[in-house]
Design an enzyme around this catalytic site. Structure first.
Site: not given
Length: 292
Positions: A105, A150, A212, A273
């Site tokens: 990730d 997200h 992010y 995931h």
């Protein structure tokens, strides 16, 4: 069940001006393992001990995540290029000039960037269930973006995401921990609670949002520049992702990773995931094959 990686010791080390929480175990060629959202280095708890039989395994919490301190206040400190520089310094501090890196990730994005920016130091690169920013934002346009909301929500300017998440961090982060897991028992209550312990901290919530935001403000542009220049990962690369089952992905992960890596092995695993937690034995086998 323990909330430590069995057989590993934890240390606090400073690199790139960041106070890092690092778990280290094993002996042999160095291997850096990097976790993703919304977890900590504990995502490797079932993988790292097996690999430590043959390698020196280093598992840090990403800057601002878990028990690692923040890298700085500005969004630029959370770019994958900046994180890569921090971890390159960490490996130098530990005495490792050349090393392999694997990331899941968000950690996979750091591993990808490290393979590009520090190709002279990285021997092997593995990326788990992630795509470079330039590819993921293109692939998840339209309906696909609903399932990855997200990516845009966390990147909104502060303080909106921080305040909304802070109202009930367990519900927000629990949505991903539970909803993205398909293998029963992969996320024991003790580990889930340990993740939520740090995720309830306002500083960690802010760091995750900054991560992010950097994905949009910096990582996307860095990837675009590299794509335009034709830069590729020159070392052997492994790309693993979750098998979507009956719901096909709106993109071809194998094709996208082949565009970045001339020497890449790709494989889909039957899980959700969190590959290192849901299919640890398969992840171990794939990494061993990559590393030779």
């Amino acid at each position: 069940m323990t909330t430590r990686i069995p057989g590993f010791t934890t240390r606090r080390l400073t690199a790139g001006g960041t106070d890092l929480h690092v778990a280290i175990g094993g002996a042999g060629p160095p291997l850096l393992l990097l976790h993703g959202f919304p977890q900590t280095h504990l995502t490797w708890r079932a993988v790292a001990p097996a690999l430590a039989e043959s390698y020196t395994v280093i598992c840090p919490d990403l800057p601002g995540y878990g028990d690692s301190g923040p890298p700085g206040e500005g969004v630029e400190h959370y770019s994958k290029r900046a994180m890569t520089a921090t971890f390159a310094e960490l490996m130098t501090t530990l005495g490792h000039q050349r090393f392999a890196v694997a990331g899941h990730d968000r950690g996979g994005l750091v591993a990808f960037r490290m393979g590009l920016d520090h190709a002279d130091r990285v021997t092997h690169t593995a990326v788990l269930d992630v795509l470079p920013a330039v590819d993921v934002f293109g692939a998840l346009a339209g309906a696909g973006g609903v399932f990855a909301f997200h990516l845009s929500f966390l990147a909104h300017p502060e303080p909106l995401p921080e305040r909304m998440i802070g109202a009930d961090p367990a519900v927000f982060f629990g949505h991903f921990l539970d909803g993205w897991t398909k293998v029963t028992g992969a996320l024991p209550a003790e580990v889930r609670s340990e993740y939520l312990r740090t995720l309830s901290e306002p500083s960690v919530i802010h760091a995750i949002c900054q991560d992010y935001r950097a994905g949009v403000c910096f990582d996307l542009e860095h990837d675009k520049q590299d794509k335009a220049l034709g830069r590729r990962l020159p070392m052997p690369v492994l790309a693993l992702w979750q098998d979507p089952g009956e719901a096909p992905l709106p993109f071809d992960p194998a094709a996208l990773w082949r565009s970045w890596a001339p020497s890449v092995t790709t494989k889909a695993l039957a899980c959700g995931h969190f590959l290192p937690e849901e299919r640890p034995e398969e992840v171990i086998a794939a990494l061993r094959e990559l590393l030779g």
